[in-house]
Motif scaffolding. Sequence first.
Motif, PDB file in Angstrom:
ATOM      1  N   LEU A 166       0.836  -1.206   0.000  1.00 59.84           N
ATOM      2  CA  LEU A 166       0.000   0.000   0.000  1.00 59.84           C
ATOM      3  C   LEU A 166       0.868   1.252   0.000  1.00 59.84           C
ATOM      4  CD1 LEU A 166      -2.705  -1.122   2.566  1.00 59.84           C
ATOM      5  CD2 LEU A 166      -2.928  -0.935   0.085  1.00 59.84           C
ATOM      6  N   GLU A 168       3.871   1.407  -1.287  1.00 60.80           N
ATOM      7  CA  GLU A 168       4.435   1.520  -2.634  1.00 60.80           C
ATOM      8  C   GLU A 168       3.407   2.131  -3.582  1.00 60.80           C
ATOM      9  OE1 GLU A 168       5.818  -2.310  -3.781  1.00 60.80           O
ATOM     10  OE2 GLU A 168       7.680  -2.103  -2.652  1.00 60.80           O
ATOM     11  N   ALA A 169       2.167   1.681  -3.434  1.00 60.50           N
ATOM     12  CA  ALA A 169       1.106   2.232  -4.285  1.00 60.50           C
ATOM     13  C   ALA A 169       1.004   3.739  -4.069  1.00 60.50           C
ATOM     14  CB  ALA A 169      -0.216   1.552  -3.981  1.00 60.50           C
ATOM     15  N   ALA A 170       1.066   4.166  -2.820  1.00 59.08           N
ATOM     16  CA  ALA A 170       0.971   5.599  -2.522  1.00 59.08           C
ATOM     17  C   ALA A 170       2.144   6.351  -3.145  1.00 59.08           C
ATOM     18  CB  ALA A 170       0.938   5.818  -1.018  1.00 59.08           C
ATOM     19  N   MET A 171       3.329   5.742  -3.044  1.00 59.51           N
ATOM     20  CA  MET A 171       4.498   6.406  -3.596  1.00 59.51           C
ATOM     21  C   MET A 171       4.392   6.500  -5.114  1.00 59.51           C
ATOM     22  SD  MET A 171       8.239   5.574  -2.140  1.00 59.51           S
ATOM     23  CE  MET A 171       7.773   4.900  -0.576  1.00 59.51           C
ATOM     24  N   ASN A 172       3.845   5.455  -5.705  1.00 56.65           N
ATOM     25  CA  ASN A 172       3.615   5.478  -7.145  1.00 56.65           C
ATOM     26  C   ASN A 172       2.612   6.565  -7.511  1.00 56.65           C
ATOM     27  OD1 ASN A 172       1.775   4.074  -9.576  1.00 56.65           O
ATOM     28  ND2 ASN A 172       3.981   4.096  -9.872  1.00 56.65           N
ATOM     29  N   LEU A 173       1.713   6.881  -6.570  1.00 57.62           N
ATOM     30  CA  LEU A 173       0.736   7.943  -6.799  1.00 57.62           C
ATOM     31  C   LEU A 173       1.284   9.287  -6.323  1.00 57.62           C
ATOM     32  CD1 LEU A 173      -2.325   5.834  -5.695  1.00 57.62           C
ATOM     33  CD2 LEU A 173      -1.959   6.710  -7.993  1.00 57.62           C
ATOM     34  N   ARG A 174       2.609   9.401  -6.374  1.00 57.14           N
ATOM     35  CA  ARG A 174       3.314  10.675  -6.165  1.00 57.14           C
ATOM     36  C   ARG A 174       3.341  11.176  -4.725  1.00 57.14           C
ATOM     37  NH1 ARG A 174       3.215   8.773 -10.478  1.00 57.14           N
ATOM     38  NH2 ARG A 174       2.798   9.777 -12.486  1.00 57.14           N
ATOM     39  N   ALA A 175       3.073  10.314  -3.755  1.00 55.46           N
ATOM     40  CA  ALA A 175       3.156  10.761  -2.363  1.00 55.46           C
ATOM     41  C   ALA A 175       4.610  10.680  -1.909  1.00 55.46           C
ATOM     42  CB  ALA A 175       2.272   9.893  -1.479  1.00 55.46           C
TER      43      ALA A 175
END
Lengths: 266, 369
Positions: A166, A168-175
């Motif tokens: 989760l 990683e997903a957030a980081m992929n979404l530019r967080a």
Amino acid sequence: MRSDFTDSAMAVSGAFIRASVYAMLALPAILVIVSSFTSGDTMKFPPRGFSLRWYQKAVENELFMSALWTSTYVAVLVAIIALVTGFAGAFAINRFSFPGKTFVQGLAFSPLIVPAVVLGIGLLQLFAWLDLTQTIYPLLLGHLVLAIPYVVRTILASLTLHDRVLEEAAMNLRATPLQVIRRITLPLILPGLLSAAIFAFVTSFGNATVSVFLTYGGNVTLPVQIFAYVDTSYDPLVAAVSSIMIVVTLVVIWAIERLIGAERVA
Amino acid sequence: MLASSKEYENMEDTAQDVGDLVVQLQSVSRHYGETVAVANVSLDARRGELVCLLGPSGCGKTTTLRMVAGFVEPTSGTISINSINMTHQPPYRRDTGMVFQSYALFPHMTVAENIAFGLENLKWPRAERESRVKEMLKLVELSHLAQRVPSQLSGGQQQRIALARALAMRPAVLLLDEPFSNLDAQLRVRMREELREVIRGVNVTTLFVTHDQEEALTMSDRIVVMNSGQVEQVGTPGEIYEAPATPFVAKFIGWCSLLQGTVGADGTFASIAGLRLAGKWGVGPGTAVIRPEQIKLATDGAAGQSLSARVVQSHYYGAATRLVLDVDGERLTMQERFPFGRHPTHGDLLSITINTNEIRILPSTPAKS
Ligand SMILES: Nc1ncnc2c1ncn2[C@@H]1O[C@H](COP(=O)(O)OP(=O)(O)OP(=O)(O)O)[C@@H](O)[C@H]1O
Ligand SMILES: [Mg+2]
């Protein structure tokens, strides 16, 4: 059929054991609360009559009230500091490898090997040497030493169960990493944070063995004050004070849940 | 599922002249201690292209994809996105949108909040964010689920939301890691078609990981076949299937039988066990690639060229039966539809012919480009 019978027998005995354990745990508190409403002069169960006179006495008692304030104040500070440092520690153990990691982990995972009394004396000597005995720091530090390992342990357990994908997903979404912690990690380990904060508060609020050595500027914590009082007299005043203590604990637990729980909505 | 992809395309148009290579990997390697997960991989994806990384388990597909997303740092080599070197940039500075194998929807947010998450981080104004979320929900046809939380969605719905969330930011590259592996067989085929349609609709460059050759063949513009960390072959589905460059590719795509042997001076191939195939191949040692569809049951008229085969294994697939045959000591796989009740079983003898015209012989130690 046979297993049905065994199942229900197990269920019934399980419920019975659970009920008795809870009763045993709650009984002392119930006894104290009930006897605090007595109108008589001695602590007895069942109490004689009903009155709030011991509560009135407790509220009017300068020593108890200032001790209650000191205890609450210290316990809230301990809960906040333990939560922040505990999260930082648990996060570091969970995410990074650094020299001395096993040692830090060991500290968090082994029960306190130093007896509380020794810890109290040691801290007293240390702070006497530093000339800081008349400050709040010895008390704070003593309670933190007790609370932080548990806080680290609880949060570490939450972080271990937490799904890193989760993040990683957030980081992929530019967080950015900080945004990830604030918006993903913290909200998802909230139950762990809650129980850690409550534990830290209760540990500090109820502690007497360490606190007794670390009073400062005439400020005593409530448990210490109760001990001192019971030493000389045994009347329902302590019961009333103890009941107030229980209420304060419940209120603070409620407040912590509201406070941290509110983050979830935001 | 193409409801409102027009705007996306317009946005893409403005970026059209930046350069045609959207993703570029140059000799990228990744080591884990002694393990080499990815070895010297070079590949690229042009604008709007759907490139598939195909290979068996453990060949380094996920590692490659995660290096593009920025979760894994290459041991060596460079990764560029839109001609900008991204090799050492953190994931949140890369213009990628990823759909994770487990979907990784945020359980504490609603569907709409999930989709808006990336837009918030990109500091889109609220009004644009909201309209973009609506548009994406419409694109995946799940507008009615905006206020649900992920645990209230089916697997297929979760996957579409994950896709909507990744596409909302209009990333330069869409990354998908085995997006169908958590779906049942029927839904998998349907989602595959839907996904392809959406990707075509918004015209986003896509890198796609799978170990399923059928998925790769039906979805991709180009396939990158990987084997133990290396690229075996890059080509269109047709090239990969019809003209496999190495025995590995032949074996991996389409159940081919591989026979080691030599082509003699007369152009006839003789396998090690002694099976002979008449033809006009180049002289030298090589591997014959025989597809299941190149083996047929012998008809009465073709008695002269027929071979005798003993059934070793028989697998019933409904539409066809896949047989493993023993022919002159070699194992060959064929596929045939038999009338009901006439399925060959272990030990049966069949008469077959092999269509040698389409058989390829790969020279031993193939020269790789
Ligand atoms: N973090 C890691 N530490 C050590 N080895 C790793 C790590 N990640 C991957 N590997 C190794 O690298 C190789 C490639 O792994 P990768 O996950 O990329 O394979 P894959 O092609 O995605 O396989 P699958 O189809 O099973 O998902 C494997 O041998 C794996 O064991
Ligand atoms: Mg993988």
